[in-house]
Design an enzyme around this catalytic site. Structure first.
Site, PDB file in Angstrom:
ATOM      1  N   CYS A 126      52.757  48.616   8.507  1.00  0.00           N
ATOM      2  CA  CYS A 126      52.199  49.066   7.231  1.00  0.00           C
ATOM      3  C   CYS A 126      52.435  47.966   6.202  1.00  0.00           C
ATOM      4  CB  CYS A 126      52.865  50.364   6.782  1.00  0.00           C
ATOM      5  SG  CYS A 126      52.416  50.894   5.112  1.00  0.00           S
ATOM      6  N   HIS A 136      50.785  55.719   3.133  1.00  0.00           N
ATOM      7  CA  HIS A 136      50.227  54.678   2.273  1.00  0.00           C
ATOM      8  C   HIS A 136      48.733  54.475   2.511  1.00  0.00           C
ATOM      9  CE1 HIS A 136      54.546  53.223   1.728  1.00  0.00           C
ATOM     10  NE2 HIS A 136      54.090  53.424   0.491  1.00  0.00           N
ATOM     11  N   HIS A 168      45.684  68.641  15.757  1.00  0.00           N
ATOM     12  CA  HIS A 168      44.437  68.463  16.507  1.00  0.00           C
ATOM     13  C   HIS A 168      44.765  67.951  17.904  1.00  0.00           C
ATOM     14  CE1 HIS A 168      40.177  67.764  17.174  1.00  0.00           C
ATOM     15  NE2 HIS A 168      40.439  66.520  17.539  1.00  0.00           N
ATOM     16  N   CYS A 203      27.720  61.895   7.651  1.00  0.00           N
ATOM     17  CA  CYS A 203      28.555  61.249   6.640  1.00  0.00           C
ATOM     18  C   CYS A 203      27.742  60.146   5.938  1.00  0.00           C
ATOM     19  CB  CYS A 203      29.805  60.654   7.272  1.00  0.00           C
ATOM     20  SG  CYS A 203      30.839  59.745   6.105  1.00  0.00           S
ATOM     21  N   HIS A 251      28.817  57.771   3.984  1.00  0.00           N
ATOM     22  CA  HIS A 251      29.631  56.627   3.584  1.00  0.00           C
ATOM     23  C   HIS A 251      29.773  55.588   4.686  1.00  0.00           C
ATOM     24  CE1 HIS A 251      31.041  60.246   1.342  1.00  0.00           C
ATOM     25  NE2 HIS A 251      30.881  59.426   0.307  1.00  0.00           N
ATOM     26  N   CYS A 279      37.813  44.559   4.121  1.00  0.00           N
ATOM     27  CA  CYS A 279      39.170  44.993   3.762  1.00  0.00           C
ATOM     28  C   CYS A 279      40.073  44.954   4.989  1.00  0.00           C
ATOM     29  CB  CYS A 279      39.136  46.395   3.163  1.00  0.00           C
ATOM     30  SG  CYS A 279      40.786  46.995   2.668  1.00  0.00           S
ATOM     31  N   CYS A 281      39.822  72.922  19.863  1.00  0.00           N
ATOM     32  CA  CYS A 281      40.170  71.607  20.402  1.00  0.00           C
ATOM     33  C   CYS A 281      41.251  71.727  21.469  1.00  0.00           C
ATOM     34  CB  CYS A 281      40.615  70.673  19.287  1.00  0.00           C
ATOM     35  SG  CYS A 281      42.055  71.256  18.354  1.00  0.00           S
ATOM     36  N   CYS A 284      55.187  49.522   3.368  1.00  0.00           N
ATOM     37  CA  CYS A 284      56.587  49.855   3.690  1.00  0.00           C
ATOM     38  C   CYS A 284      57.087  49.177   4.956  1.00  0.00           C
ATOM     39  CB  CYS A 284      56.757  51.361   3.796  1.00  0.00           C
ATOM     40  SG  CYS A 284      55.808  52.107   5.163  1.00  0.00           S
TER      41      CYS A 284
END
Length: 836
Positions: free
Chosen positions: A31, A61, A567, A9, A11, A49, A123, A34
């Site tokens: 959250c 969200h 999963h 990855c 990122h 963040c 899995c 909400c």
């Protein structure tokens, strides 16, 4: 410390520094959009963040936040799984070891922190295998008793599982293992697991454990006391058995074999060298004697049935355990020792020693078994006897088998029917909100409690204990009803269940999936469960002899996602360092207890907890360390020693797995006797024997001559029966127009063929043609499409003289059309004459 990528990855560089403690603190939040609470909140991993949002189970969200801010990486605060939105896949992180972050590493230097590679939507298999691998009684057997893993049954799945466990627990283990061989074996057994579709982890567990039991099962020794007794078993009919088929699931441990229900003694019909013709085709008076014996046996059976009816009970083949632990089946009592449990931490004494085995028992000891007179050559037949139900055990049944007493009370006549059912897991339904209201009002007789609560009585032990109490308490049988023996009709009833014997490891399956005709749904309700101290004492039957009733959690299989797209992972407590780890395919990560308790549990494995067993192992370890000189060395079963090291209740010492009934080593086990035994010094043996009893004491190993003689006679009998059949059948095939043909059940014939060809050690029971016959106007005829074979009269007489049974069934193929008409005319004349 920033994580270092173990995948491709691109990122991960944008991930900021964050500790596990910070993630756990965020998991208790809400959250930010909400205000919904956990579990399964997602935290953004972008540097700086602090966002926390809900997942797919709510408004999702967290995904909206990623789309608005281009923050790609997010972590599930319950499972600590990391997802990259840009790559559209899961990312596996591996943290560096650092002196200031002792708990942040994912690869601690302890055994079995090894992942399993996903080889195509597997899995479900990986999670189940990791959960089983962290059950010490089972894993220690495959690691330390490897010589006992022997089978001639395909696909030898026990060998594949043994190799897998060895790789997972090896000192020089890799970071992950590829379970290809085991997966291929499972697919060979059950076509459902072929292909690359997602499967159910619990169904995989059941298939694997059943096959391991089938390959590793050993027949339990026959009880010495063959006296008959009448079993007071109020057993319902098969209609009632079906009520619990989905609740209690078990492989056929300690049960009957797939084939034989009837047995003839090994000494029956032994062939004499000097009188083969007499033995193979006995005199007519001997045949008549066998028939008279059969009539007498039927009268005795009828007598027992009459007595049974007088006491208003029904007798079934289901084993019934008394308060003393005796299992009674069809009037025959046999003492079966139920297995028990604890953790491994005991020395392995003198395992490198190869036992010396002589070829004969001690000559001076008058108590040693001698050649039984029944083994000598005889010229008469013993009457055929029904084949006894074979009892089996394996490491699977030792570890996972428990017993439930099921009582059904007829609502019409109040008669109570009682059965005993083996189980290897208990399936508990997850009730909805309306069901909860009804359950609480009926259980506590108070005002309704708020949704999501399991009530004050079960609060310390969570939802699991509450669901167990609801499941085992009285309930109506339902729409299927059951056949009441007293009413002789289908009746409604109330069913009660209690646990008679407790398994070493308790497997609980939560019914999260509901499968309809066209679609499937999943119940995502969080079910709380204790990590320690699950107490089953309130669920025991009154006459249960269970001593240890407290259980600690070993592992949990969890499912995330929907019924169609999800999963599996597993949380397991490592038995070496007592820490919890998440096993997510090839990734292994340390997690907190809070993370485990917030998991969406699907299958839970609990193990008996007994501090006395731990102290006892330490005491025995101290005796080994004393190095006290010993004049005698004693042999003990390696299997029992494994139980002592890993079970909470190992039970009495049992050396039956390497001894025959005569006290010697069976000839077929002599070549690998060193795999079956461990030598103990006298002080250790004396302590274990005084503490657990059992035995017998063994300090001299020898091959049993009595068993060898029986084997030779059995081989001779097989050969002579087979040779005679081949000769008679060849003559039958050469006969162009036989006057009469005898029919025989192919089911019985296959059993006999398996015996004479050496595939089955026990002879079949009496010939049973009942399944291939139909009664027409008082005459027995061959059932259309019946599984039957055709033999000659001489062959029938030969087999019937040895095994007895029936009924006699013949066909006459050579009756011409004219003969049929003539016969019908004669019958017509006879009828007219009778009417006159």
């Amino acid at each position: 410390m920033p994580p270092v990528s173990s995948c491709d990855c691109p990122h991960l560089d944008c991930v900021g520094e964050i500790t596990k403690e910070e993630l756990i603190q965020k998991s208790h939040g809400q959250c930010q959009d909400c205000k919904v609470g956990g579990p399964n909140l997602w935290a953004c991993l972008e540097n700086g963040c602090p966002y926390v949002g809900c997942g797919e189970s709510h408004a999702d969200h967290s995904t909206v936040h990623s789309q608005d801010t281009r923050h790609n990486l997010t972590v599930n605060l319950t499972t600590l799984r990391v997802w990259c939105y840009a790559c559209g896949k899961e990312v596996f992180l591996e943290r560096k070891l650092g002196p200031h972050s002792p708990h942040s590493n994912t690869r601690l230097p302890f055994y079995c922190l090894t992942g399993l590679k996903n080889i195509g939507n597997t899995c479900y298999m990986n999670a189940a295998l990791q959960a089983l691998s962290n059950c010490p009684p089972l894993t220690q057997f495959f690691v330390e008793c490897g010589g006992l893993v022997r089978t001639d049954k395909k696909p030898a799945l026990c060998k594949s599982y043994q190799k897998l466990v060895s790789d997972l627990w090896h000192k020089n283990r890799p970071s992950y293992v590829v379970p290809t061989n085991l997966f291929q074996g499972i697919k060979a057994i059950n076509p459902m697991f072929r292909g690359y579709a997602q499967q159910d982890s619990q169904e995989f567990l059941r298939c694997l454990m059943d096959q391991l039991h089938e390959e590793l099962k050993e027949q339990l020794p026959e009880p010495c006391d063959q006296s008959h007794s009448i079993t007071m078993d109020d057993s319902p009919e098969e209609d009632n058995h079906s009520q619990s088929d989905n609740d209690f699931q078990s492989c056929e441990s300690c049960g009957s074999s797939e084939r034989a229900e009837n047995e003839v003694q090994g000494g029956n019909a032994l062939i004499d060298d000097t009188n083969e013709a007499e033995m193979l085709i006995p005199e007519q008076d001997e045949i008549q004697a066998n028939r008279e014996w059969q009539k007498e046996k039927n009268m005795i059976n009828d007598l027992y049935l009459d007595i049974d009816k007088d006491v208003d009970t029904t007798t079934e083949t289901t084993p019934i355990i008394s308060s003393q632990g005796a299992i009674k089946v069809q009037g025959r009592a046999s003492d079966i020792q139920m297995p028990n449990t604890t953790r491994p931490q005991s020395p392995v004494p003198m395992e490198g020693h190869i036992p010396k085995m002589s070829s004969s028992p001690p000559k001076a000891a008058s108590g040693w078994p001698s050649l039984n007179p029944a083994h000598k050559k005889v010229t008469t037949f013993s009457p055929p006897k029904n084949k006894r139900q074979k009892k089996y055990r394996s490491i699977i049944s030792d570890v996972f088998d428990g017993t439930i007493v099921s009582s059904v009370q007829c609502l019409t006549c109040d008669r109570v029917s009682v059965t005993l059912e083996n189980f290897q897991d208990i399936s508990l339904p997850i009730p909805g909100k309306e069901d909860l209201a009804k359950l609480h009002s009926s259980t506590h007789q108070t005002s309704l409690v708020k949704a999501g609560s399991c009530g004050e009585a079960y609060a310390p032990q969570g939802w699991i204990a509450f669901l167990l109490s609801v499941f085992l308490k009285g309930k109506r049988v339902g729409d299927n009803m059951y056949s009441c023996e007293k009413c002789k009709k289908l009746r409604n009833g109330v069913k009660f269940c209690k646990m008679q014997s407790l398994p070493e490891i308790l497997c609980i399956h939560l019914k999260r999936f509901r499968h309809e005709l066209m679609f499937s749904t999943k119940i995502s309700t969080h079910v709380s469960f204790p990590l320690e101290g699950l107490d089953l004492q309130p669920f025991l039957a009154k006459d249960s002899s269970a001593q240890t009733t407290s259980y600690d959690l070993l592992s949990v299989i969890c499912h995330h996602g929907t019924a169609s797209n999800g999963h599996y992972i597993a949380y397991c407590r490592n038995d070496v360092n007592n820490l919890w780890y998440e096993f997510d395919d090839q990734s292994v990560t340390e997690v907190s207890e809070a993370c485990v308790q917030n998991a969406e549990a699907y299958v839970l494995f609990y193990k008996k907890s007994n501090e006395d067993a731990v102290k006892e192992r330490r005491r025995v370890s101290g005796l080994f360390n004393m190095m006290e000189p010993s004049l005698l060395q004693f042999y003990v079963s390696r299997q029992w020693l494994n139980k002592f090291k890993t079970f909470a209740e190992p039970g009495t010492i049992s050396n039956d797995d390497f001894l025959c009934l005569h006290g010697g080593v069976p000839p077929n086990k002599a070549t690998f006797i060193d795999d079956l035994v461990v030598m103990l010094p006298q002080n250790v043996w004396d302590h274990l024997y005084s503490r657990y009893g059992g035995g017998p004491a063994v300090n001299h190993l020898y091959v049993c001559h009595t068993c060898q003689t029986e084997i030779e006679k059995l081989e001779k009998r097989r050969k002579q029966e087979l040779d005679m059949f081949v000769r008679l059948n060849k003559a039958f095939q050469e006969e162009e127009s036989p006057v009469v043909i005898y029919c025989i059940s192919m089911q019985w014939f296959r059993e006999w063929e398996g015996f004479v060809k050496g595939k089955d050690n026990d002879p079949p029971g009496p010939i049973d043609n009942s399944k291939i016959t139909v009664n027409k106007n008082g005459h027995l005829t061959l059932k259309q499409g019946a599984d039957s074979g055709q033999i000659s009269e001489e062959t029938w007489n030969f087999l019937h003289s040895i095994y007895g049974g029936g009924p006699l069934l013949t066909v006459r193929p050579n009756i011409s059309h004219q003969e049929v008409e003539s016969s019908q005319s004669e019958e017509k004349i006879e009828v007219e004459t009778r009417s006159v």
